[in-house]
Enzyme design. Structure first.
Site, short mmCIF file in Angstrom:
data_model
loop_
_atom_site.label_atom_id
_atom_site.label_comp_id
_atom_site.label_asym_id
_atom_site.label_seq_id
_atom_site.Cartn_x
_atom_site.Cartn_y
_atom_site.Cartn_z
N GLY A 20 31.04 37.06 30.85
CA GLY A 20 31.72 36.72 30.35
C GLY A 20 32.89 34.70 29.31
O GLY A 20 33.26 33.95 30.39
N ASN A 88 29.75 35.28 35.93
CA ASN A 88 30.72 35.25 36.16
C ASN A 88 31.89 36.31 35.81
O ASN A 88 33.51 36.37 36.28
CB ASN A 88 31.07 33.59 34.56
CG ASN A 88 32.34 33.34 34.56
OD1 ASN A 88 33.00 32.75 35.70
ND2 ASN A 88 33.54 34.54 33.41
N TYR A 156 40.23 43.98 43.63
CA TYR A 156 40.02 42.75 43.66
C TYR A 156 39.26 42.16 44.37
O TYR A 156 38.40 42.01 44.74
CB TYR A 156 40.80 42.48 42.50
CG TYR A 156 39.78 40.74 41.71
CD1 TYR A 156 39.77 40.31 41.22
CD2 TYR A 156 41.21 39.66 42.65
CE1 TYR A 156 39.02 39.50 40.00
CE2 TYR A 156 40.94 38.96 42.12
CZ TYR A 156 39.59 38.14 41.09
OH TYR A 156 39.83 36.58 40.88
N ALA A 157 40.46 41.82 45.12
CA ALA A 157 40.17 41.04 46.97
C ALA A 157 38.63 41.72 47.34
O ALA A 157 37.70 41.29 48.12
CB ALA A 157 41.37 41.17 48.01
N ALA A 158 39.20 43.08 48.07
CA ALA A 158 37.83 44.01 48.31
C ALA A 158 36.85 44.63 47.29
O ALA A 158 35.52 43.69 48.47
CB ALA A 158 38.30 45.34 48.51
N ALA A 159 36.59 44.18 45.88
CA ALA A 159 35.23 44.24 45.63
C ALA A 159 34.71 42.71 45.46
O ALA A 159 33.64 42.90 45.71
CB ALA A 159 35.89 43.94 44.04
N ILE A 189 42.38 29.15 39.44
CA ILE A 189 42.19 27.89 38.01
C ILE A 189 42.99 28.49 36.91
O ILE A 189 43.22 29.50 36.72
CB ILE A 189 40.76 28.63 37.36
CG1 ILE A 189 39.35 29.17 38.56
CG2 ILE A 189 39.86 27.35 36.41
CD1 ILE A 189 38.36 29.56 38.49
N1 NAP Z 1 41.49 32.73 36.82
C1 NAP Z 1 41.41 32.65 37.87
O1 NAP Z 1 42.31 31.57 38.59
C2 NAP Z 1 40.04 33.13 39.26
C3 NAP Z 1 40.40 32.88 40.68
C4 NAP Z 1 39.04 33.11 41.31
C5 NAP Z 1 38.06 33.64 41.37
N2 NAP Z 1 38.23 33.53 40.02
C6 NAP Z 1 37.15 34.68 39.07
O2 NAP Z 1 36.38 33.60 37.87
C7 NAP Z 1 35.18 34.62 37.39
C8 NAP Z 1 36.51 34.37 35.46
O3 NAP Z 1 37.87 34.45 35.81
P1 NAP Z 1 38.65 33.76 34.46
O4 NAP Z 1 40.36 33.75 35.08
O5 NAP Z 1 38.36 32.22 34.04
O6 NAP Z 1 38.09 34.92 33.26
P2 NAP Z 1 38.82 34.56 32.09
O7 NAP Z 1 39.54 34.13 31.34
O8 NAP Z 1 39.71 37.10 32.32
O9 NAP Z 1 37.12 35.04 30.74
C9 NAP Z 1 36.80 36.66 31.36
C10 NAP Z 1 35.94 36.48 30.57
O10 NAP Z 1 35.40 38.16 30.54
C11 NAP Z 1 34.87 39.11 30.08
N3 NAP Z 1 35.54 40.00 29.96
C12 NAP Z 1 36.70 41.02 30.61
N4 NAP Z 1 36.35 42.14 31.24
C13 NAP Z 1 35.06 42.11 30.55
C14 NAP Z 1 34.42 43.33 30.52
N5 NAP Z 1 33.71 44.42 30.91
N6 NAP Z 1 32.42 43.31 29.90
C15 NAP Z 1 32.26 42.28 29.54
N7 NAP Z 1 32.63 41.34 29.49
C16 NAP Z 1 34.61 41.62 30.16
C17 NAP Z 1 36.31 38.35 28.97
O11 NAP Z 1 35.67 39.05 27.32
P3 NAP Z 1 36.52 40.62 26.82
O12 NAP Z 1 37.69 39.83 26.73
O13 NAP Z 1 36.59 39.05 25.40
O14 NAP Z 1 35.28 41.30 27.04
C18 NAP Z 1 35.98 36.92 29.44
O15 NAP Z 1 35.07 36.03 28.61
C19 NAP Z 1 35.78 35.97 37.49
O16 NAP Z 1 34.74 36.60 38.10
C20 NAP Z 1 37.60 35.54 38.28
O17 NAP Z 1 36.99 36.68 39.03
C21 NAP Z 1 39.09 33.41 38.82
#
Ligand code: NAP
Length: 264
Positions: A20, A88, A156-159, A189
């Site tokens: 990601g 990630n 999501y929370a459970a996973a 974030i």
């Molecule tokens: N954002 C928050 O507030 C937050 C809070 C706590 C934890 N997190 C965790 O932090 C991590 C990053 O989150 P983020 O919000 O920064 O992500 P994001 O901005 O939504 O970006 C997601 C990334 O994952 C790729 N992706 C999504 N589905 C995919 C799939 N099935 N196969 C391959 N690639 C895939 C997307 O590209 P494509 O769509 O092109 O595939 C993109 O590069 C995650 O684990 C999330 O659970 C985020």
């Protein structure tokens, strides 16, 4: 003799993969590892919008076993090794409304992306790390692993809770073989998609983006530091954890949430 660390080039010679890595937090992590001198591979389903010649892109849907298999094979064929794996990728795309509205498909797709993708990638890359007696695996979880929001993101929370538990187990198994395994659990974030969400709420509820941002923070029970994290702040923590400066850290979880989780 004391070891000397060169922060700016401390990952020179290391091969890193960030899943990601084209958007949001993953993109910031990929850039941070690149700055530290690593060779960085990123994966996603779609090509990155912003071109960065330093980042090597592999297209794959990691919610499917074929996708993770292709990434493992491509990376090991092209680079012969992987030193740093940052799992990630993670997302919540299920409808809100609690247990009754969620189907098996919602549960399975969420577990595939948030738990099985890291499990499969770890399984693919660990043998060569164990053989060399070194490597670092990071699992990006979420504070929701401990602070679930049943109405909006139940699967999501459970996973993520499962991911945190699995990360600890894996560390117990492979740390004696020289591989460090760590969990990073962020709070909210402020990624580009988070900004868009705040804009959407602002438009639909006739409020300012600042008020919409505050309403999201309120729904989390408040963020004592007063704002969400910048993706670069999470990336900085990851950059430290994968570096030789964190050489004794394994099996632990690092919460980065501006104080959101109200308990110890
Ligand atoms: N954002 C928050 O507030 C937050 C809070 C706590 C934890 N997190 C965790 O932090 C991590 C990053 O989150 P983020 O919000 O920064 O992500 P994001 O901005 O939504 O970006 C997601 C990334 O994952 C790729 N992706 C999504 N589905 C995919 C799939 N099935 N196969 C391959 N690639 C895939 C997307 O590209 P494509 O769509 O092109 O595939 C993109 O590069 C995650 O684990 C999330 O659970 C985020």
């Amino acid at each position: 003799m004391e070891q000397e660390f060169m922060f700016n080039n401390e990952l020179s010679g290391k091969v890193a993969l960030v899943t990601g890595g084209t958007k949001g937090t993953g993109q910031a992590i990929a850039k941070r590892l690149l700055q530290a001198g690593a060779t960085v591979i990123i994966t996603a389903r779609n090509k990155p919008e912003e071109s960065n010649p330093g980042l090597h892109f592999v297209a794959a849907d990691l919610s499917r076993a074929e996708g993770t298999q292709r990434v493992v094979e491509t990376v090991l064929a092209d680079y012969s090794r992987l030193d740093i794996l940052v799992n990630n990728l993670g997302s919540s795309e299920t409808p809100g409304g609690g247990f009754a509205v969620l189907t098996d498909e919602d549960w399975v797709s969420t577990i595939q992306a948030n738990l099985l993708a890291p499990v499969r990638l770890d399984r693919g890359f660990l043998p060569q790390m164990i053989e060399r007696g070194s490597g670092v695996i990071i699992h990006i979880a979420s504070i929701q692993g401990k602070l679930p929001l049943y109405d909006s993101t139940l699967p999501y929370a459970a996973a993520k809770a499962g991911l945190i538990n699995y990360s600890k187990s894996l560390s117990n198994e492979v740390s004696p073989k020289g591989v460090r395994v760590l969990t990073v659990s962020p709070g909210w974030i402020f990624t580009t998609s988070a900004k868009r969400m705040a804009q959407r709420i602002a438009e639909s509820a006739s409020m300012t983006v600042e008020q919409a941002t505050q309403s999201i923070m309120d729904a989390l029970g408040g963020i004592p530091y007063g704002r969400p994290a910048k993706p670069e702040e999470v990336a900085e923590l990851v950059g430290f954890l994968v570096s030789p400066r964190a050489g004794y850290l394994t099996g632990t979880e690092y919460i980065i949430d501006g104080g959101t989780v109200p308990t110890i």
